[in-house]
Design a protein around this motif. Structure first.
Motif, PDB file in Angstrom:
ATOM      1  N   SER A  43     -65.447-116.225  89.808  1.00 10.97           N
ATOM      2  CA  SER A  43     -66.152-116.438  88.724  1.00 10.97           C
ATOM      3  C   SER A  43     -67.788-115.826  89.181  1.00 10.97           C
ATOM      4  O   SER A  43     -68.127-116.222  90.469  1.00 10.97           O
ATOM      5  CB  SER A  43     -66.131-117.771  88.039  1.00 10.97           C
ATOM      6  OG  SER A  43     -66.936-118.538  88.995  1.00 10.97           O
ATOM      7  N   TYR A  44     -68.530-115.401  88.160  1.00  8.27           N
ATOM      8  CA  TYR A  44     -69.820-114.912  88.614  1.00  8.27           C
ATOM      9  C   TYR A  44     -70.631-115.397  87.743  1.00  8.27           C
ATOM     10  O   TYR A  44     -70.670-115.838  86.555  1.00  8.27           O
ATOM     11  CB  TYR A  44     -69.874-113.355  88.141  1.00  8.27           C
ATOM     12  CG  TYR A  44     -68.878-112.448  88.701  1.00  8.27           C
ATOM     13  CD1 TYR A  44     -69.361-112.058  90.124  1.00  8.27           C
ATOM     14  CD2 TYR A  44     -67.597-112.337  88.519  1.00  8.27           C
ATOM     15  CE1 TYR A  44     -68.234-111.056  90.902  1.00  8.27           C
ATOM     16  CE2 TYR A  44     -66.624-111.522  89.155  1.00  8.27           C
ATOM     17  CZ  TYR A  44     -66.836-110.879  90.300  1.00  8.27           C
ATOM     18  OH  TYR A  44     -66.314-110.410  91.048  1.00  8.27           O
ATOM     19  N   GLN A  45     -71.953-115.983  88.342  1.00 12.84           N
ATOM     20  CA  GLN A  45     -73.215-116.733  87.662  1.00 12.84           C
ATOM     21  C   GLN A  45     -74.455-115.774  87.756  1.00 12.84           C
ATOM     22  O   GLN A  45     -74.588-115.269  88.915  1.00 12.84           O
ATOM     23  CB  GLN A  45     -73.360-118.049  88.357  1.00 12.84           C
ATOM     24  CG  GLN A  45     -74.463-118.764  87.572  1.00 12.84           C
ATOM     25  CD  GLN A  45     -74.511-120.187  88.150  1.00 12.84           C
ATOM     26  OE1 GLN A  45     -74.820-120.205  89.313  1.00 12.84           O
ATOM     27  NE2 GLN A  45     -75.038-121.196  87.053  1.00 12.84           N
ATOM     28  N   PRO A  46     -74.943-115.462  86.718  1.00 13.24           N
ATOM     29  CA  PRO A  46     -76.249-114.508  86.680  1.00 13.24           C
ATOM     30  C   PRO A  46     -77.622-115.380  87.431  1.00 13.24           C
ATOM     31  O   PRO A  46     -77.692-116.501  87.305  1.00 13.24           O
ATOM     32  CB  PRO A  46     -76.538-114.229  85.115  1.00 13.24           C
ATOM     33  CG  PRO A  46     -75.868-115.374  84.501  1.00 13.24           C
ATOM     34  CD  PRO A  46     -74.726-115.739  85.109  1.00 13.24           C
ATOM     35  N   VAL A  58     -75.694-111.314  90.479  1.00 13.32           N
ATOM     36  CA  VAL A  58     -74.799-112.443  90.060  1.00 13.32           C
ATOM     37  C   VAL A  58     -74.027-112.929  91.395  1.00 13.32           C
ATOM     38  O   VAL A  58     -74.225-112.155  92.307  1.00 13.32           O
ATOM     39  CB  VAL A  58     -73.511-111.858  89.223  1.00 13.32           C
ATOM     40  CG1 VAL A  58     -74.051-111.448  87.943  1.00 13.32           C
ATOM     41  CG2 VAL A  58     -72.762-110.535  89.851  1.00 13.32           C
ATOM     42  N   TRP A 105     -68.933-101.823  88.007  1.00 17.80           N
ATOM     43  CA  TRP A 105     -69.943-102.171  87.287  1.00 17.80           C
ATOM     44  C   TRP A 105     -71.198-101.014  87.339  1.00 17.80           C
ATOM     45  O   TRP A 105     -71.616-100.486  86.445  1.00 17.80           O
ATOM     46  CB  TRP A 105     -70.550-103.362  87.682  1.00 17.80           C
ATOM     47  CG  TRP A 105     -70.123-104.727  86.977  1.00 17.80           C
ATOM     48  CD1 TRP A 105     -69.398-104.454  85.780  1.00 17.80           C
ATOM     49  CD2 TRP A 105     -70.037-106.097  87.492  1.00 17.80           C
ATOM     50  NE1 TRP A 105     -68.817-105.937  85.535  1.00 17.80           N
ATOM     51  CE2 TRP A 105     -69.418-106.663  86.412  1.00 17.80           C
ATOM     52  CE3 TRP A 105     -70.635-106.622  88.687  1.00 17.80           C
ATOM     53  CZ2 TRP A 105     -69.125-108.314  86.549  1.00 17.80           C
ATOM     54  CZ3 TRP A 105     -70.199-108.090  88.701  1.00 17.80           C
ATOM     55  CH2 TRP A 105     -69.473-108.741  87.545  1.00 17.80           C
ATOM     56  N   ASP A 270     -66.785-111.411  80.789  1.00 20.71           N
ATOM     57  CA  ASP A 270     -67.712-112.351  80.219  1.00 20.71           C
ATOM     58  C   ASP A 270     -69.402-112.100  80.793  1.00 20.71           C
ATOM     59  O   ASP A 270     -70.185-111.931  79.978  1.00 20.71           O
ATOM     60  CB  ASP A 270     -67.460-113.772  80.323  1.00 20.71           C
ATOM     61  CG  ASP A 270     -66.403-114.162  79.318  1.00 20.71           C
ATOM     62  OD1 ASP A 270     -66.129-113.609  78.437  1.00 20.71           O
ATOM     63  OD2 ASP A 270     -65.770-115.315  79.685  1.00 20.71           O
ATOM     64  N   ILE A 271     -69.364-111.480  82.000  1.00 19.52           N
ATOM     65  CA  ILE A 271     -70.562-110.997  82.676  1.00 19.52           C
ATOM     66  C   ILE A 271     -70.869-109.610  81.879  1.00 19.52           C
ATOM     67  O   ILE A 271     -72.123-109.365  81.459  1.00 19.52           O
ATOM     68  CB  ILE A 271     -70.370-110.866  84.029  1.00 19.52           C
ATOM     69  CG1 ILE A 271     -70.599-111.955  84.753  1.00 19.52           C
ATOM     70  CG2 ILE A 271     -71.564-109.870  84.694  1.00 19.52           C
ATOM     71  CD1 ILE A 271     -71.869-112.855  84.985  1.00 19.52           C
ATOM     72  N   GLU A 272     -69.809-108.847  81.667  1.00 16.82           N
ATOM     73  CA  GLU A 272     -70.351-107.507  80.892  1.00 16.82           C
ATOM     74  C   GLU A 272     -70.758-107.896  79.450  1.00 16.82           C
ATOM     75  O   GLU A 272     -71.772-107.363  78.964  1.00 16.82           O
ATOM     76  CB  GLU A 272     -68.901-106.744  80.839  1.00 16.82           C
ATOM     77  CG  GLU A 272     -68.775-106.012  82.079  1.00 16.82           C
ATOM     78  CD  GLU A 272     -67.474-105.589  82.246  1.00 16.82           C
ATOM     79  OE1 GLU A 272     -66.781-105.123  81.237  1.00 16.82           O
ATOM     80  OE2 GLU A 272     -67.033-105.628  83.424  1.00 16.82           O
ATOM     81  N   PHE A 274     -72.250-110.576  78.467  1.00 17.98           N
ATOM     82  CA  PHE A 274     -73.377-111.632  78.688  1.00 17.98           C
ATOM     83  C   PHE A 274     -74.688-110.281  78.797  1.00 17.98           C
ATOM     84  O   PHE A 274     -75.535-110.563  78.211  1.00 17.98           O
ATOM     85  CB  PHE A 274     -73.474-112.131  80.105  1.00 17.98           C
ATOM     86  CG  PHE A 274     -74.451-112.874  80.262  1.00 17.98           C
ATOM     87  CD1 PHE A 274     -74.888-114.219  80.110  1.00 17.98           C
ATOM     88  CD2 PHE A 274     -75.569-112.407  81.399  1.00 17.98           C
ATOM     89  CE1 PHE A 274     -75.830-114.813  80.151  1.00 17.98           C
ATOM     90  CE2 PHE A 274     -76.748-113.141  81.473  1.00 17.98           C
ATOM     91  CZ  PHE A 274     -77.142-114.268  81.209  1.00 17.98           C
TER      92      PHE A 274
END
Ligand code: C2E
Ligand code: MG
Ligand code: MG
Ligand code: MG
Length: 275
Positions: A43-46, A58, A105, A270-272, A274
């Motif tokens: 999972s990735y956090q900005p 991220v 990405w 979801d990052i995309e 976001f």
């Protein structure tokens, strides 16, 4: 009698110790299965740049939801993986996944750095730098997109130190950025800063959570930020959950923040969205 790792003898074990050993061996067994079946997720956090207001990177975290034993949080998983040596396998898995994702990405026009957490212990492996370079090459990921976060949880063994420094410098010359995680909670930070090619440090979330209420912690956080500026290192505050914390950090001149206020850790799709 049970032979503990490192050869120490354990005499009589308490019930709690028995339970811990039992849990550890089950987690180890299931982890081997999960690694073989590529059952771990990322999972990735900005991370938000306070100067530009843009998301600059991220951070990737390992996520493990096992069919048999359920969700195992990193705080449980990582120490056991470190003890059993499986941390290297997790590291390789994360590197491959994250580099592949960052390259993808970039391909689609989203140019963001991706941070991964590695244990300094993984650099005891003399082939670590070579392995990372080959993953970058294989996944077509520019070295400039990769950041590696290391923690100051362990003191480095004297024999390992030289090789670790050499490998980190090599990667740094190729364009990989190194970040010191959880700054202020360990005991090796200043030594690390002197020896290692670090570009940024992250103020641990324990400082950020108590900052709005404690004048002393405010001064500590402000001091860390000014210190970072004076040695030309970037400073990121982690665990930022409120506007109030963000405002204080901006006032002190903090470079970047990360935390639930900016975004929760989420999967790649979801990052995309976001963005
Ligand atoms: P860390 O690298 O300092 O990561 C920050 C932790 O705080 C993450 O927990 C993140 O989900 C959580 N967090 C983020 N924003 C907030 C916030 O606003 N408030 C609060 N209360 N928490 C927040 P997580 O994912 O459970 O990871 C815990 C630790 O486990 C990480 O700390 C890191 O040291 C380690 N870890 C996680 N993934 C990996 C991995 O793939 N490899 C290695 N070696 N370690 C990992
Ligand atoms: Mg981290
Ligand atoms: Mg941290
Ligand atoms: Mg942490």
């Amino acid at each position: 009698k049970i032979q503990a790792e490192g050869g120490a003898q354990i005499g009589s074990l308490s019930t709690a110790d028995h339970k811990a050993l039992y849990t550890k061996s089950i987690i180890e067994k299931r982890l081997l299965v999960a690694l073989n079946q590529q059952d771990l997720k990322v999972s990735y956090q900005p991370q938000l740049d306070l100067n530009t207001g843009e998301i600059i990177a991220v951070e990737a975290f390992v996520r493990w939801d096992d069919k048999e034993i359920g969700t195992v949080a990193p705080d449980v998983l990582i120490p056991i993986a470190e003890e059993t040596g499986l941390i290297n396998n997790i590291g390789t898995f994360m590197l491959e996944q994250v580099c592949m994702q960052a390259a993808q990405w970039k391909e689609s026009g989203l140019n963001i750095k991706a941070s991964i957490n590695l244990s300094v212990r993984e650099f005891r492996d003399k082939n670590m730098a070579k392995q990372i370079s080959s993953i970058l090459e294989r996944t077509n990921c520019p070295a400039e997109l990769l950041q590696i976060e290391i923690t100051e949880k362990f003191a480095l063994e004297a024999e390992a130190e030289k090789s670790i420094i050499k490998q980190m410098k090599q990667l740094h010359n190729d364009g990989v950025r190194f970040v010191l995680d959880d700054f202020g909670t360990g005991y090796a930070s200043f030594r690390y800063m002197q020896m290692l090619p670090l570009s940024q440090f992250k103020i641990d979330q324990t400082f950020i959570s108590s900052m709005p209420y404690q004048p002393k912690t405010q001064k500590l956080v402000n001091g860390m930020i000014q210190f970072g500026k004076s040695i030309h290192m970037g400073v990121l505050a982690e665990g930022v959950e409120t506007e109030e914390q963000k405002e204080l950090l901006a006032e002190y001149g903090c470079d970047a923040i990360q935390g639930y206020l900016v975004g929760y850790p989420m999967d790649a799709d979801d990052i995309e969205k976001f963005f």
